[in-house]
Design a protein around this motif. Sequence first.
Motif, PDB file in Angstrom:
ATOM      1  N   VAL A 171       0.825  -1.205   0.000  1.00 37.30           N
ATOM      2  CA  VAL A 171       0.000   0.000   0.000  1.00 37.30           C
ATOM      3  C   VAL A 171       0.863   1.259   0.000  1.00 37.30           C
ATOM      4  CG1 VAL A 171      -1.624   1.323   1.429  1.00 37.30           C
ATOM      5  CG2 VAL A 171      -2.011  -1.103   1.002  1.00 37.30           C
ATOM      6  N   GLU A 172       1.956   1.240   0.754  1.00 35.04           N
ATOM      7  CA  GLU A 172       2.845   2.411   0.795  1.00 35.04           C
ATOM      8  C   GLU A 172       4.178   2.066   0.136  1.00 35.04           C
ATOM      9  OE1 GLU A 172       2.673   4.990   4.516  1.00 35.04           O
ATOM     10  OE2 GLU A 172       1.801   3.097   5.184  1.00 35.04           O
ATOM     11  N   VAL A 198       2.269   4.785 -13.963  1.00 28.00           N
ATOM     12  CA  VAL A 198       0.857   5.189 -13.875  1.00 28.00           C
ATOM     13  C   VAL A 198       0.789   6.540 -13.165  1.00 28.00           C
ATOM     14  CG1 VAL A 198      -1.426   4.598 -12.997  1.00 28.00           C
ATOM     15  CG2 VAL A 198       0.119   2.782 -13.777  1.00 28.00           C
ATOM     16  N   PHE A 201      -1.684   0.515  -3.563  1.00 25.19           N
ATOM     17  CA  PHE A 201      -2.987   1.150  -3.298  1.00 25.19           C
ATOM     18  C   PHE A 201      -3.650   1.517  -4.624  1.00 25.19           C
ATOM     19  CE2 PHE A 201      -5.719   4.836  -2.678  1.00 25.19           C
ATOM     20  CZ  PHE A 201      -6.554   4.386  -1.668  1.00 25.19           C
ATOM     21  N   THR A 202      -2.923   2.287  -5.431  1.00 22.99           N
ATOM     22  CA  THR A 202      -3.447   2.709  -6.732  1.00 22.99           C
ATOM     23  C   THR A 202      -3.681   1.484  -7.624  1.00 22.99           C
ATOM     24  OG1 THR A 202      -2.116   4.708  -6.485  1.00 22.99           O
ATOM     25  CG2 THR A 202      -3.040   4.283  -8.657  1.00 22.99           C
ATOM     26  N   ASN A 211      -4.406  -1.584  -6.768  1.00 21.93           N
ATOM     27  CA  ASN A 211      -5.611  -2.309  -6.357  1.00 21.93           C
ATOM     28  C   ASN A 211      -6.854  -1.625  -6.904  1.00 21.93           C
ATOM     29  OD1 ASN A 211      -8.023  -2.295  -4.361  1.00 21.93           O
ATOM     30  ND2 ASN A 211      -6.976  -4.206  -3.895  1.00 21.93           N
ATOM     31  N   ILE A 212      -6.905  -0.294  -6.793  1.00 27.53           N
ATOM     32  CA  ILE A 212      -8.093   0.437  -7.235  1.00 27.53           C
ATOM     33  C   ILE A 212      -8.224   0.360  -8.754  1.00 27.53           C
ATOM     34  CG2 ILE A 212      -9.039   2.786  -7.426  1.00 27.53           C
ATOM     35  CD1 ILE A 212      -8.138   3.013  -4.411  1.00 27.53           C
ATOM     36  N   LEU A 213      -7.108   0.472  -9.465  1.00 32.93           N
ATOM     37  CA  LEU A 213      -7.132   0.373 -10.922  1.00 32.93           C
ATOM     38  C   LEU A 213      -7.643  -1.014 -11.351  1.00 32.93           C
ATOM     39  CD1 LEU A 213      -4.228   1.778 -13.092  1.00 32.93           C
ATOM     40  CD2 LEU A 213      -5.728  -0.017 -13.883  1.00 32.93           C
ATOM     41  N   LYS A 261      -9.381  -3.287  -9.639  1.00 30.96           N
ATOM     42  CA  LYS A 261     -10.775  -3.537  -9.263  1.00 30.96           C
ATOM     43  C   LYS A 261     -11.720  -2.722 -10.159  1.00 30.96           C
ATOM     44  CE  LYS A 261     -10.127  -6.134  -5.473  1.00 30.96           C
ATOM     45  NZ  LYS A 261     -10.036  -5.547  -4.120  1.00 30.96           N
ATOM     46  N   THR A 262     -11.274  -1.521 -10.545  1.00 35.54           N
ATOM     47  CA  THR A 262     -12.111  -0.699 -11.424  1.00 35.54           C
ATOM     48  C   THR A 262     -12.242  -1.355 -12.796  1.00 35.54           C
ATOM     49  OG1 THR A 262     -11.465   1.311 -10.259  1.00 35.54           O
ATOM     50  CG2 THR A 262     -12.393   1.608 -12.441  1.00 35.54           C
ATOM     51  N   VAL A 263     -11.145  -1.879 -13.320  1.00 35.16           N
ATOM     52  CA  VAL A 263     -11.202  -2.593 -14.603  1.00 35.16           C
ATOM     53  C   VAL A 263     -12.204  -3.746 -14.502  1.00 35.16           C
ATOM     54  CG1 VAL A 263      -9.908  -4.069 -16.198  1.00 35.16           C
ATOM     55  CG2 VAL A 263      -8.863  -1.972 -15.322  1.00 35.16           C
ATOM     56  N   GLY A 305     -14.638  -4.125 -12.366  1.00 39.65           N
ATOM     57  CA  GLY A 305     -15.987  -3.621 -12.129  1.00 39.65           C
ATOM     58  C   GLY A 305     -16.641  -3.084 -13.394  1.00 39.65           C
ATOM     59  N   ASN A 353      -8.625   0.374  -0.777  1.00 39.41           N
ATOM     60  CA  ASN A 353      -8.144  -0.883  -1.359  1.00 39.41           C
ATOM     61  C   ASN A 353      -8.687  -2.103  -0.626  1.00 39.41           C
ATOM     62  OD1 ASN A 353      -6.570  -0.344   0.928  1.00 39.41           O
ATOM     63  ND2 ASN A 353      -4.872  -1.562   0.174  1.00 39.41           N
ATOM     64  N   GLY A 375     -12.773  -0.369  -5.995  1.00 34.00           N
ATOM     65  CA  GLY A 375     -12.930   0.039  -7.393  1.00 34.00           C
ATOM     66  C   GLY A 375     -14.084  -0.677  -8.080  1.00 34.00           C
ATOM     67  N   SER A 376     -14.270  -1.941  -7.749  1.00 32.60           N
ATOM     68  CA  SER A 376     -15.324  -2.720  -8.399  1.00 32.60           C
ATOM     69  C   SER A 376     -16.717  -2.348  -7.899  1.00 32.60           C
ATOM     70  CB  SER A 376     -15.092  -4.215  -8.163  1.00 32.60           C
ATOM     71  OG  SER A 376     -14.831  -4.440  -6.795  1.00 32.60           O
ATOM     72  N   PRO A 396     -18.758   0.938 -10.255  1.00 31.88           N
ATOM     73  CA  PRO A 396     -19.689   0.673 -11.370  1.00 31.88           C
ATOM     74  C   PRO A 396     -20.920  -0.120 -10.920  1.00 31.88           C
ATOM     75  CG  PRO A 396     -17.455  -0.064 -11.906  1.00 31.88           C
ATOM     76  CD  PRO A 396     -17.436   0.323 -10.473  1.00 31.88           C
ATOM     77  N   THR A 429      -9.460   5.285 -16.079  1.00 37.85           N
ATOM     78  CA  THR A 429      -9.535   3.834 -16.270  1.00 37.85           C
ATOM     79  C   THR A 429     -10.943   3.435 -16.702  1.00 37.85           C
ATOM     80  OG1 THR A 429      -7.797   3.464 -14.641  1.00 37.85           O
ATOM     81  CG2 THR A 429      -9.193   1.584 -15.154  1.00 37.85           C
ATOM     82  N   VAL A 481     -11.433   1.545 -20.195  1.00 38.63           N
ATOM     83  CA  VAL A 481     -11.991   0.193 -20.273  1.00 38.63           C
ATOM     84  C   VAL A 481     -13.283   0.214 -21.090  1.00 38.63           C
ATOM     85  CG1 VAL A 481     -12.969  -1.721 -18.955  1.00 38.63           C
ATOM     86  CG2 VAL A 481     -10.923  -0.562 -18.132  1.00 38.63           C
TER      87      VAL A 481
END
Lengths: 335, 335
Positions: free
Chosen positions: A145-146, A177, A230-231, A233-235, A237-239, A241, B179, B214-215, B218, B238, B242
């Motif tokens: 995370v850090e 990124v 951290f970033t 994980n969010i990236l 999970k967003t993909v 989602g 996260n 992140g998931s 959406p 992102t 996507v």
Amino acid sequence: MKIIIDAMSGDNAPQAQVSGCVQAAKEFGQEYILVGQEAVLRDLLAKEQAENLPITIHDAQEIIDMHDDPATAVRRKKDASMSVALRMMKDGEADAMISAGNTGALLSGATLVTKRIRGIRRAALPTQLPCKGGHVLLIDSGANVECTEEYLLQFAFMGSFYMEKVMGVKNPRVGLVNNGAEDTKGDPLRKAAYDVLKAAGDAGRINFIGNVEGSDIPNGACDVAVTDGFTGNILLKTVEGVAGFLMGTLKDVFLTSARTKLAYLLVKPAMGGLKKMMSSKEVGGAPFLGISKPVFKAHGSSDAYAIRSAVKQAIAYVNADVVGEIQRNIDNMTL
Amino acid sequence: MKIIIDAMSGDNAPQAQVSGCVQAAKEFGQEYILVGQEAVLRDLLAKEQAENLPITIHDAQEIIDMHDDPATAVRRKKDASMSVALRMMKDGEADAMISAGNTGALLSGATLVTKRIRGIRRAALPTQLPCKGGHVLLIDSGANVECTEEYLLQFAFMGSFYMEKVMGVKNPRVGLVNNGAEDTKGDPLRKAAYDVLKAAGDAGRINFIGNVEGSDIPNGACDVAVTDGFTGNILLKTVEGVAGFLMGTLKDVFLTSARTKLAYLLVKPAMGGLKKMMSSKEVGGAPFLGISKPVFKAHGSSDAYAIRSAVKQAIAYVNADVVGEIQRNIDNMTL
């Protein structure tokens, strides 16, 4: 090559692990050790009619699950399948190990038992994401995370070695990124990381192409996308989602009328390719890069096919000697 | 109500701005002031046959573009359309202003000229993202790369007011982008922000539902997704990347054969809804929340329809008196 499978960890364990191991043995050869509750595994193996396959069982009675504290699980549950498997790796009893268990516990355990490569500050968990023209390796995708700029520099090298040696990408393009393409963008971590990555690029040690934005990643702008966990994980999970949301909405579109239902029947075979591309089961797993032994993390929800795919990745990783490649280049990877 | 449109800023300026203003005047009434090069705007307006509409022109000869330094542009180019429009807002000559120009310059300029609401530490740029069941407000989506927990607390309040008063969402659910869902997750900023958001939730001031991944975004798990501008930018880009990648791949699927081309013809009308849902043109723009006047940022690539939609949002924002709502609650929004 000997491959250990932590047979008790994961949402579908031990069935998926045993069945995936049998599939892998048939498809890829090699020797396998299933670590876990002996009686249970013996029964499952018998049902698979796997008598003639080179699969043995190593008993371990405990199980580490999602409720165990990641930082202490391997130390506290010494007879857990994951803990036993890690000790076997440390003792050189196998060439690679695969677990679909608690990610944090596996990383802490691997760091504690099998240790990091000397000079590596943190092990990273990379994830391959589908993108235009292939796959991009997101590193770190959640383990740390850090981070400092030195961690990110090491992630860039390790990700490059992985994409080049295991995935066959020549001279992999490394992107940082960031919240914009210009070289002045970012928070203090990104600005510091940009400088050390650029220096490594200018020295010809990695193929650094500069900053990449979130939208560049699905567009295939780089082969290795470097970020903190951290970033990352969010990236990631967003993909997942957005892909899930769009595929679901598309399904609704196909269900709106008789016309669209007919359209679905016509397009269904071609849609298979899209679904397969978006599936994590094809890749199966990823190694903790920076750990001195090949320890593979498979997705918690892995089915037998995903375990089989993780074995395939692990064999390629061992054959490519990525651990050796990191060790040989460690002097260029520290600040 | 009087609405200023910065007519010279944006990829399609001034045509899109003039044409969008005419569309808005016909559809929503109200009075409009186009700020920019008078001769150019007069010609464009004449072509639109807008003589009887309540649209006036205010001359400004300079233009701030993407190459101007955001921090100093408004101060240095005093006769730029953006700078003139901001001063008119400060002087109370209109109720709202819309610009599709350089985001950083507009934010710096608004902070410098029209000022923040007293007690607000940083203005935020929210973005509405399509999600299951509607829209989620991502705040901050890129204005503030480095944040404190107090900024995030203020983003949570301001985002809640916006979704409640402008979008009509009752008791909007506020999530902290993190996260992992567990309340111990995150870097030091997230951990500190979790505590202050939870306290505000426990006091009944916002409807804080905890961490969101992140998931979850959406999937419509929250109405307001609170994050720093670095993470917000990457999340937003992102999502766009996507969505673009999947829509492109889907197009390839439809082009694979005569069968799939026929399928496309059958499904085309229903696909329109999906495209519309993913389009930023429907929302049009967003206010800098925390600025003491309604200053709206429209997408740089706005066409006339997007400008018209931004006007619609701006009218709703003024009518809802979100600025007043923030002012009345400021004591609960500071640490």
